[in-house]
Scaffold this active site. Structure first.
Site, PDB file in Angstrom:
ATOM      1  N   CYS A 150       0.825  -1.211   0.000  1.00 47.64           N
ATOM      2  CA  CYS A 150       0.000   0.000   0.000  1.00 47.64           C
ATOM      3  C   CYS A 150       0.863   1.268   0.000  1.00 47.64           C
ATOM      4  O   CYS A 150       1.535   1.547  -0.972  1.00 47.64           O
ATOM      5  CB  CYS A 150      -0.994  -0.022   1.149  1.00 47.64           C
ATOM      6  SG  CYS A 150      -2.415   1.077   0.859  1.00 47.64           S
ATOM      7  N   LYS A 171     -12.220   8.078  -1.001  1.00 50.57           N
ATOM      8  CA  LYS A 171     -11.398   6.946  -0.598  1.00 50.57           C
ATOM      9  C   LYS A 171     -11.811   5.687  -1.349  1.00 50.57           C
ATOM     10  O   LYS A 171     -13.007   5.403  -1.508  1.00 50.57           O
ATOM     11  CB  LYS A 171     -11.525   6.711   0.910  1.00 50.57           C
ATOM     12  CG  LYS A 171     -10.659   5.570   1.431  1.00 50.57           C
ATOM     13  CD  LYS A 171     -10.783   5.435   2.947  1.00 50.57           C
ATOM     14  CE  LYS A 171      -9.880   4.331   3.477  1.00 50.57           C
ATOM     15  NZ  LYS A 171      -9.961   4.211   4.947  1.00 50.57           N
ATOM     16  N   SER A 200      -7.723  -0.105   0.466  1.00 51.26           N
ATOM     17  CA  SER A 200      -8.116   0.917   1.430  1.00 51.26           C
ATOM     18  C   SER A 200      -7.125   2.063   1.314  1.00 51.26           C
ATOM     19  O   SER A 200      -6.093   2.081   1.979  1.00 51.26           O
ATOM     20  CB  SER A 200      -8.115   0.342   2.853  1.00 51.26           C
ATOM     21  OG  SER A 200      -8.441   1.338   3.802  1.00 51.26           O
ATOM     22  N   HIS A 243      -4.258  -4.191   0.291  1.00 50.34           N
ATOM     23  CA  HIS A 243      -3.953  -4.810   1.589  1.00 50.34           C
ATOM     24  C   HIS A 243      -4.353  -6.277   1.567  1.00 50.34           C
ATOM     25  O   HIS A 243      -5.313  -6.686   2.234  1.00 50.34           O
ATOM     26  CB  HIS A 243      -4.688  -4.079   2.711  1.00 50.34           C
ATOM     27  CG  HIS A 243      -4.021  -2.807   3.141  1.00 50.34           C
ATOM     28  ND1 HIS A 243      -2.864  -2.779   3.889  1.00 50.34           N
ATOM     29  CD2 HIS A 243      -4.348  -1.518   2.905  1.00 50.34           C
ATOM     30  CE1 HIS A 243      -2.508  -1.519   4.107  1.00 50.34           C
ATOM     31  NE2 HIS A 243      -3.382  -0.737   3.525  1.00 50.34           N
ATOM     32  N   GLU A 245      -3.108  -8.588   3.026  1.00 53.61           N
ATOM     33  CA  GLU A 245      -2.915  -9.208   4.345  1.00 53.61           C
ATOM     34  C   GLU A 245      -4.098  -8.989   5.283  1.00 53.61           C
ATOM     35  O   GLU A 245      -4.157  -9.606   6.357  1.00 53.61           O
ATOM     36  CB  GLU A 245      -1.642  -8.653   4.998  1.00 53.61           C
ATOM     37  CG  GLU A 245      -1.772  -7.290   5.661  1.00 53.61           C
ATOM     38  CD  GLU A 245      -1.790  -6.099   4.719  1.00 53.61           C
ATOM     39  OE1 GLU A 245      -1.779  -4.945   5.205  1.00 53.61           O
ATOM     40  OE2 GLU A 245      -1.812  -6.304   3.485  1.00 53.61           O
ATOM     41  N   ARG A 257     -14.559   3.172  12.184  1.00 53.17           N
ATOM     42  CA  ARG A 257     -13.660   4.199  12.740  1.00 53.17           C
ATOM     43  C   ARG A 257     -13.867   5.533  12.040  1.00 53.17           C
ATOM     44  O   ARG A 257     -13.981   6.586  12.700  1.00 53.17           O
ATOM     45  CB  ARG A 257     -12.222   3.737  12.581  1.00 53.17           C
ATOM     46  CG  ARG A 257     -11.158   4.724  13.043  1.00 53.17           C
ATOM     47  CD  ARG A 257      -9.826   4.398  12.382  1.00 53.17           C
ATOM     48  NE  ARG A 257      -9.890   4.572  10.930  1.00 53.17           N
ATOM     49  CZ  ARG A 257      -8.999   4.065  10.073  1.00 53.17           C
ATOM     50  NH1 ARG A 257      -7.997   3.333  10.521  1.00 53.17           N
ATOM     51  NH2 ARG A 257      -9.131   4.285   8.780  1.00 53.17           N
TER      52      ARG A 257
END
Length: 310
Positions: A150, A171, A200, A243, A245, A257
């Protein structure tokens, strides 16, 4: 290797590392002591520069993927000396992490540079940018292969190849489809012609900027998310723009969040079942993640690294 009863993990990590007990409960691949000590190989030494704020979660995610191999792996974690994360205890850093100054005289078979939530900043505005560039330059002669994730991928593309990131109007968050365009690359052996990957981020790397660079190869394409896997032609650097992972719930945690912060955030694309955030998301990228990491360890690290560094 450190024991877990009469068995050990193929990854050598401190016994007290919280990620270890989590992975043991998941029945992550273990190797018995007799087999480990009789293998005529040496452990691969992997350095992880963890820039993510919630370091313990990232440790678990990366170690899980690195464990899916018969290769023995020794892992060292480092954090930036010029900036200390506010989301991890000082005792955790002191016990399990070192800084670049502690390891710069070592040589490593592989290295991972993680993402970081600092995309809104120009690279030169990042507090630890000088430290990151020093580490990236050091890796050219001290590491066989580097995996960048990323923001780590964007930093590598900018520093090594002069490719700038592009800010998105909104985003990019969700699970996106990618089509392989170089299916013969060793990194993607065993991966389907189309695969899903989590993203992300607030910035993009343009496909044309990779295509026009004689030192880089985009291994896939996506109309919505751009290239996911980028390989340097000398195979020294692998850039993952998303991402892979992430756990199944990670995007949901990020979404909640950001909502709690009052941000104008869109629901992650193609993520929640029936687009209902009250329904638990499924991990639909796990097999790709394991394959990418095992292919990296085998073909780009184990097969290429010297048995003895000069």
């Amino acid at each position: 290797m450190q024991g877990v009863g009469d068995k050990i993990m193929p990854i050598k990590v401190p016994k007290q590392l919280p990620a270890r007990s989590i992975l043991e409960k998941e029945n992550i691949f273990l190797m018995d002591t007799e087999r480990a000590t009789t293998q005529d190989i040496r452990p691969l030494n992997i350095l992880i520069l963890n820039l993510m704020p919630e370091k313990e979660k990232t440790e678990t995610q990366l170690l899980r993927l690195l464990s899916n191999s018969p290769l023995q792996v020794h892992v060292d974690f480092i954090h930036t000396a010029s900036y200390q994360s506010k989301n991890v205890t000082e005792s955790h850093l002191e016990q399990f992490y070192r800084t670049f100054g502690d390891v710069k005289n070592n040589r490593y078979d592989g290295m991972i540079i993680t993402g970081a939530p600092i995309e809104h900043l120009a690279f030169e505005e990042v507090v630890y940018w000088n430290e990151i560039t020093e580490i990236m330059d050091w890796s050219k002669d001290h590491v066989t292969s580097v995996l960048h994730i990323c923001w780590g991928a964007q930093a590598a593309l900018y520093h090594h190849y002069g490719i700038e990131k592009e800010t998105r109007p909104h985003k990019l968050s969700g699970i996106f489809n990618h089509e392989l365009i170089v299916p013969t690359a060793k990194l993607v052996r065993g991966i389907n012609d189309e695969f899903l990957a989590p993203h992300s981020r607030n910035t993009d790397i343009a496909y044309d900027s990779i295509k026009d660079n004689e030192n880089l190869i985009a291994l896939d394409k996506s109309d919505d998310a751009g290239p996911f896997l980028i390989l340097s032609k000398d195979e020294k650097h692998i850039m993952i723009t998303g991402h892979i992972e992430y756990d199944a719930i990670t995007l949901a945690e990020e979404y909640q969040r950001d909502k709690n912060k009052g941000l104008d955030i869109h629901m992650p694309t193609g993520y929640f079942p029936e687009n209902n955030p009250n329904k638990a998301p499924l991990n639909r990228w796990r097999s790709q993640a394991y394959l990418i990491f095992s292919n990296w360890l085998n073909y780009y690290v184990y097969q290429e690294t010297p048995f003895k560094w000069d």
